[in-house]
Design a protein around this motif. Structure first.
Motif, PDB file in Angstrom:
ATOM      1  N   ALA A  44      83.196  83.817  -2.475  1.00  0.00           N
ATOM      2  CA  ALA A  44      84.128  83.333  -1.461  1.00  0.00           C
ATOM      3  C   ALA A  44      84.749  82.046  -1.993  1.00  0.00           C
ATOM      4  O   ALA A  44      84.053  81.170  -2.485  1.00  0.00           O
ATOM      5  CB  ALA A  44      83.396  83.066  -0.147  1.00  0.00           C
ATOM      6  N   GLY A  46      86.920  78.694  -1.318  1.00  0.00           N
ATOM      7  CA  GLY A  46      87.282  77.821  -0.218  1.00  0.00           C
ATOM      8  C   GLY A  46      88.021  76.585  -0.671  1.00  0.00           C
ATOM      9  O   GLY A  46      88.246  75.673   0.107  1.00  0.00           O
ATOM     10  N   LYS A  47      88.415  76.551  -1.927  1.00  0.00           N
ATOM     11  CA  LYS A  47      89.096  75.373  -2.435  1.00  0.00           C
ATOM     12  C   LYS A  47      90.592  75.525  -2.215  1.00  0.00           C
ATOM     13  O   LYS A  47      91.203  76.478  -2.685  1.00  0.00           O
ATOM     14  CB  LYS A  47      88.776  75.157  -3.910  1.00  0.00           C
ATOM     15  CG  LYS A  47      87.313  74.806  -4.112  1.00  0.00           C
ATOM     16  CD  LYS A  47      87.016  74.375  -5.514  1.00  0.00           C
ATOM     17  CE  LYS A  47      85.542  73.971  -5.611  1.00  0.00           C
ATOM     18  NZ  LYS A  47      85.208  73.430  -6.891  1.00  0.00           N
ATOM     19  N   ASP A  86      87.583  71.147  -1.055  1.00  0.00           N
ATOM     20  CA  ASP A  86      86.711  72.306  -0.865  1.00  0.00           C
ATOM     21  C   ASP A  86      86.452  72.494   0.626  1.00  0.00           C
ATOM     22  O   ASP A  86      85.629  71.798   1.225  1.00  0.00           O
ATOM     23  CB  ASP A  86      85.404  72.100  -1.621  1.00  0.00           C
ATOM     24  CG  ASP A  86      84.535  73.345  -1.648  1.00  0.00           C
ATOM     25  OD1 ASP A  86      84.876  74.335  -0.954  1.00  0.00           O
ATOM     26  OD2 ASP A  86      83.517  73.330  -2.364  1.00  0.00           O
ATOM     27  N   THR A  88      84.926  74.797   2.122  1.00  0.00           N
ATOM     28  CA  THR A  88      83.610  75.335   2.476  1.00  0.00           C
ATOM     29  C   THR A  88      82.655  74.217   2.874  1.00  0.00           C
ATOM     30  O   THR A  88      81.611  74.474   3.462  1.00  0.00           O
ATOM     31  CB  THR A  88      82.996  76.138   1.304  1.00  0.00           C
ATOM     32  OG1 THR A  88      82.815  75.277   0.180  1.00  0.00           O
ATOM     33  CG2 THR A  88      83.868  77.319   0.925  1.00  0.00           C
ATOM     34  N   LYS A  89      83.014  72.971   2.557  1.00  0.00           N
ATOM     35  CA  LYS A  89      82.170  71.820   2.901  1.00  0.00           C
ATOM     36  C   LYS A  89      82.429  71.299   4.316  1.00  0.00           C
ATOM     37  O   LYS A  89      81.705  70.422   4.786  1.00  0.00           O
ATOM     38  CB  LYS A  89      82.389  70.690   1.898  1.00  0.00           C
ATOM     39  CG  LYS A  89      81.935  71.032   0.495  1.00  0.00           C
ATOM     40  CD  LYS A  89      82.203  69.891  -0.462  1.00  0.00           C
ATOM     41  CE  LYS A  89      81.761  70.222  -1.870  1.00  0.00           C
ATOM     42  NZ  LYS A  89      82.086  69.142  -2.823  1.00  0.00           N
ATOM     43  N   LYS A  91      82.059  71.104   8.068  1.00  0.00           N
ATOM     44  CA  LYS A  91      81.054  71.546   9.033  1.00  0.00           C
ATOM     45  C   LYS A  91      81.629  71.409  10.438  1.00  0.00           C
ATOM     46  O   LYS A  91      82.605  70.695  10.648  1.00  0.00           O
ATOM     47  CB  LYS A  91      79.789  70.688   8.890  1.00  0.00           C
ATOM     48  CG  LYS A  91      79.167  70.733   7.500  1.00  0.00           C
ATOM     49  CD  LYS A  91      77.945  69.870   7.424  1.00  0.00           C
ATOM     50  CE  LYS A  91      77.960  68.712   6.508  1.00  0.00           C
ATOM     51  NZ  LYS A  91      79.007  68.051   5.944  1.00  0.00           N
TER      52      LYS A  91
END
Length: 187
Positions: A44, A46-47, A86, A88-89, A91
């Motif tokens: 995956a 996410g960047k 990124d 994906t980081k 939250k």
């Protein structure tokens, strides 16, 4: 005379038939290539790439030798450096919604990659390289990679990535109905 014409006619027919057979055999030459493609990994991504720098470098690389003449190569290097964040980081606690306001903490900008564009790069000149040319060019490219990475880290690519992230996310969040948008970055 008639005998001569018959011989010429027969030779012409043999020549035409020979040419037809030869052209058919020549056209039947085929190349067969087989592949065994296998997906090794699915990741995956996410960047979010936000800025791309195109760099040019002119590099002269020399090998100084005690016994042989000095060998040198002159390269014209083209490279790309990409700044990203990124996603994906991110939250759930990094996004705070208060009515028509949103506050979002984005990940720290980073350099996604730095890579030499070998199709656009050129060996401009070599001197006294002879049998050492391939090794000399390889050393020069490795030296260029290190120098370009060093220069990119000194550049304002991360600042530009941060600015572009603000320019992308602010209108995006406003289009979702938020009137007040506050964006910050992790440090």
């Amino acid at each position: 005379m008639a005998k001569f014409l018959k011989i010429v006619f027969i030779l012409a027919i043999i020549t035409v038939l020979g040419w037809l057979v030869w052209s058919k055999l020549e056209n039947k030459t085929t190349t067969v290539t087989t592949h065994q493609l296998l997906i090794e990994r699915i990741e995956a991504m996410g960047k979010l790439e936000l800025v791309k720098y195109r760099l040019s470098d002119v590099l002269e690389h020399k090998n100084v030798s005690t016994f042989l003449p000095d060998a040198s190569v002159l390269l014209i290097i083209k490279a790309d450096a990409v700044g990203c964040i990124d996603l994906t980081k991110v939250k759930s606690e990094d996004i705070q919604v208060y009515g028509d306001s949103v506050a979002m903490k984005l990940p720290k900008p980073e350099i996604c990659y730095i890579k030499i564009d070998h199709k656009s790069s050129r060996v401009y000149d070599t001197k006294m390289a002879f049998f050492r040319e391939a090794d000399l060019v390889d050393e020069a490219y490795k030296n260029a990679e290190k120098e370009i990475a060093s220069e990119v880290k000194k550049s304002d690519i991360l600042l530009q990535t941060r600015t572009n992230a603000l320019n992308v996310f602010t209108p995006l969040l406003k289009s979702l109905g938020f009137n007040k948008v506050s964006l910050s970055f992790e440090e």
